[in-house]
Design a protein around this motif. Structure first.
Motif, PDB file in Angstrom:
ATOM      1  N   LEU A 195       0.813  -1.213   0.000  1.00 43.41           N
ATOM      2  CA  LEU A 195       0.000   0.000   0.000  1.00 43.41           C
ATOM      3  C   LEU A 195       0.853   1.273   0.000  1.00 43.41           C
ATOM      4  O   LEU A 195       0.586   2.214  -0.751  1.00 43.41           O
ATOM      5  CB  LEU A 195      -0.939  -0.005   1.214  1.00 43.41           C
ATOM      6  CG  LEU A 195      -1.954   1.138   1.294  1.00 43.41           C
ATOM      7  CD1 LEU A 195      -3.253   0.643   1.895  1.00 43.41           C
ATOM      8  CD2 LEU A 195      -1.423   2.292   2.138  1.00 43.41           C
ATOM      9  N   CYS A 199       0.835   4.103  -2.933  1.00 40.88           N
ATOM     10  CA  CYS A 199       0.481   5.506  -2.686  1.00 40.88           C
ATOM     11  C   CYS A 199       1.554   6.445  -3.233  1.00 40.88           C
ATOM     12  O   CYS A 199       1.250   7.488  -3.825  1.00 40.88           O
ATOM     13  CB  CYS A 199       0.294   5.757  -1.192  1.00 40.88           C
ATOM     14  SG  CYS A 199      -1.173   4.973  -0.500  1.00 40.88           S
ATOM     15  N   HIS A 215      -2.074  12.348   0.378  1.00 39.57           N
ATOM     16  CA  HIS A 215      -3.319  12.092   1.108  1.00 39.57           C
ATOM     17  C   HIS A 215      -4.408  11.576   0.158  1.00 39.57           C
ATOM     18  O   HIS A 215      -5.181  10.685   0.519  1.00 39.57           O
ATOM     19  CB  HIS A 215      -3.787  13.368   1.801  1.00 39.57           C
ATOM     20  CG  HIS A 215      -2.781  13.920   2.773  1.00 39.57           C
ATOM     21  ND1 HIS A 215      -2.581  13.389   4.027  1.00 39.57           N
ATOM     22  CD2 HIS A 215      -1.911  14.947   2.667  1.00 39.57           C
ATOM     23  CE1 HIS A 215      -1.640  14.064   4.649  1.00 39.57           C
ATOM     24  NE2 HIS A 215      -1.211  15.017   3.844  1.00 39.57           N
ATOM     25  N   ALA A 218      -3.576   7.978  -0.771  1.00 38.17           N
ATOM     26  CA  ALA A 218      -3.825   7.091   0.366  1.00 38.17           C
ATOM     27  C   ALA A 218      -5.320   6.829   0.539  1.00 38.17           C
ATOM     28  O   ALA A 218      -5.736   5.691   0.794  1.00 38.17           O
ATOM     29  CB  ALA A 218      -3.240   7.698   1.636  1.00 38.17           C
ATOM     30  N   ALA A 219      -6.133   7.877   0.403  1.00 36.92           N
ATOM     31  CA  ALA A 219      -7.581   7.708   0.554  1.00 36.92           C
ATOM     32  C   ALA A 219      -8.128   6.769  -0.508  1.00 36.92           C
ATOM     33  O   ALA A 219      -8.962   5.886  -0.218  1.00 36.92           O
ATOM     34  CB  ALA A 219      -8.267   9.074   0.469  1.00 36.92           C
ATOM     35  N   ARG A 221      -6.493   4.395  -2.120  1.00 38.45           N
ATOM     36  CA  ARG A 221      -6.017   3.028  -1.909  1.00 38.45           C
ATOM     37  C   ARG A 221      -6.675   2.374  -0.697  1.00 38.45           C
ATOM     38  O   ARG A 221      -6.858   1.162  -0.646  1.00 38.45           O
ATOM     39  CB  ARG A 221      -4.484   3.055  -1.763  1.00 38.45           C
ATOM     40  CG  ARG A 221      -3.775   1.743  -1.904  1.00 38.45           C
ATOM     41  CD  ARG A 221      -4.219   0.894  -3.070  1.00 38.45           C
ATOM     42  NE  ARG A 221      -4.295   1.611  -4.336  1.00 38.45           N
ATOM     43  CZ  ARG A 221      -5.279   1.511  -5.194  1.00 38.45           C
ATOM     44  NH1 ARG A 221      -6.313   0.732  -4.924  1.00 38.45           N
ATOM     45  NH2 ARG A 221      -5.279   2.181  -6.305  1.00 38.45           N
ATOM     46  N   ILE A 222      -7.049   3.162   0.310  1.00 41.64           N
ATOM     47  CA  ILE A 222      -7.772   2.620   1.468  1.00 41.64           C
ATOM     48  C   ILE A 222      -9.183   2.205   1.067  1.00 41.64           C
ATOM     49  O   ILE A 222      -9.706   1.181   1.507  1.00 41.64           O
ATOM     50  CB  ILE A 222      -7.814   3.654   2.613  1.00 41.64           C
ATOM     51  CG1 ILE A 222      -6.405   3.823   3.210  1.00 41.64           C
ATOM     52  CG2 ILE A 222      -8.782   3.228   3.706  1.00 41.64           C
ATOM     53  CD1 ILE A 222      -6.291   4.982   4.180  1.00 41.64           C
ATOM     54  N   LYS A 225      -8.984  -1.524  -1.711  1.00 40.12           N
ATOM     55  CA  LYS A 225      -7.843  -2.325  -1.260  1.00 40.12           C
ATOM     56  C   LYS A 225      -7.391  -3.312  -2.327  1.00 40.12           C
ATOM     57  O   LYS A 225      -8.168  -3.762  -3.168  1.00 40.12           O
ATOM     58  CB  LYS A 225      -8.207  -3.095   0.012  1.00 40.12           C
ATOM     59  CG  LYS A 225      -8.435  -2.235   1.235  1.00 40.12           C
ATOM     60  CD  LYS A 225      -8.664  -3.116   2.456  1.00 40.12           C
ATOM     61  CE  LYS A 225      -8.814  -2.264   3.716  1.00 40.12           C
ATOM     62  NZ  LYS A 225     -10.038  -1.460   3.694  1.00 40.12           N
ATOM     63  N   GLY A 264      -3.674  -4.738   2.290  1.00 42.07           N
ATOM     64  CA  GLY A 264      -3.397  -3.478   2.961  1.00 42.07           C
ATOM     65  C   GLY A 264      -1.915  -3.200   3.068  1.00 42.07           C
ATOM     66  O   GLY A 264      -1.204  -3.293   2.096  1.00 42.07           O
ATOM     67  N   ILE A 265      -1.473  -2.905   4.262  1.00 43.51           N
ATOM     68  CA  ILE A 265      -0.108  -2.414   4.451  1.00 43.51           C
ATOM     69  C   ILE A 265       0.839  -3.540   4.786  1.00 43.51           C
ATOM     70  O   ILE A 265       0.524  -4.414   5.577  1.00 43.51           O
ATOM     71  CB  ILE A 265      -0.070  -1.367   5.581  1.00 43.51           C
ATOM     72  CG1 ILE A 265      -1.020  -0.213   5.259  1.00 43.51           C
ATOM     73  CG2 ILE A 265       1.333  -0.848   5.807  1.00 43.51           C
ATOM     74  CD1 ILE A 265      -1.128   0.799   6.372  1.00 43.51           C
TER      75      ILE A 265
END
Length: 266
Positions: A195, A199, A215, A218-219, A221-222, A225, A264-265
């Motif tokens: 992730l 990003c 930001h 990131a939003a 990719r969140i 997923k 995720g991460i």
């Protein structure tokens, strides 16, 4: 809605932080008058300027401030400006044109420009001689400025960043090497997969937005997923009393390999 909220929160957060912790005024005249500065030996400095770093002409405006400080040093330093014209330019310069006659490479750009310079240096057969002689300094001008932040150099304090670079106090920086088949990549600060890496790469599409691009990426990719498959090879942690013994332990330790699938991460 979440995307708008994250973007607005990031923007407001930076504004509030700038009000609470305003940049301190750096006394350039006092620094130049100090005995430590007066005793500086002559130095050959190359400035690598990435004019598109940070978006919106940010780096070029920072260069104007930095040049005023460099000019104030007078005979102490000889400055050569290299203005990058495309992706990969800084890497090619470091790999082909950087010589041992240079004392300091001053990077005015972001972490991407620094990344190019570091990889250009380590692609050379004389890389160890270069890193032993040439200092790498930074005036933060990018979107993220991870290395500058880690060194305690706020992006808005240009004069202070230049003064620190010209003072000549050197610190060693750990460099990591990643091998992907025949390709070798050299990294500083950290390595990322999944992730975080997505990003970083995908935010390039929003580069004109400056730091907000991280930001937004990131939003997205969140919200959407992905699953990441990865094979990790690592050396188990071993106890050692002396840092110099680490290399010996790593050479003799057994290599372990694991396959993972994560969401995720990582």
């Amino acid at each position: 809605l979440l995307l708008v909220f994250v973007t607005a929160s990031a923007f407001i957060g930076r504004k509030v932080a700038s009000w609470i912790w305003p940049p301190t005024a750096f006394d350039v005249a006092a620094f130049l008058a100090a005995k430590e500065t007066q005793d500086l030996p002559p130095r050959n400095v190359v400035v690598i300027l990435n004019p598109v770093a940070g978006g919106q002409g940010k780096a070029s405006a920072i260069w104007s401030k930095a040049k005023a400080v460099l000019d104030a040093f007078g005979p102490h330093i000889d400055v050569t400006l290299v203005r990058t014209t495309a992706a990969g330019h800084a890497r090619r310069w470091a790999a082909q044109e950087l010589t041992l006659e240079v004392d300091t490479v001053l990077c005015i750009g972001g972490d991407g420009t620094l990344f190019e310079i570091v990889n250009g240096i380590f692609s050379r057969p004389d890389a160890l001689a270069i890193v032993s002689k040439v200092a790498l300094a930074v005036v933060p001008a990018g979107s993220g400025n991870g290395l500058g932040t880690s060194l305690g150099i706020p992006p808005q304090e240009v004069e202070k960043a230049v003064a620190i670079a010209m003072r000549g106090r050197r610190k060693k920086l750990n460099i990591m090497k990643v091998s992907q088949g025949p390709t070798e990549i050299f990294c500083f600060l950290f390595m990322a997969y999944g992730l975080i890496a997505d990003c970083d790469f995908e935010s390039e599409a929003y580069r004109l937005l400056g730091p907000l691009r991280f930001h937004i990426a990131a939003a997205i990719r969140i919200l959407f997923k992905r699953r990441y498959r990865v094979k990790i090879r690592y050396t188990p942690v071993v106890e050692f009393e002396n840092l110099d013994d680490l290399g010996t332990h790593c050479q003799s330790a057994q290599l372990v390999e694991r396959e993972l699938e994560v969401t995720g991460i990582i």
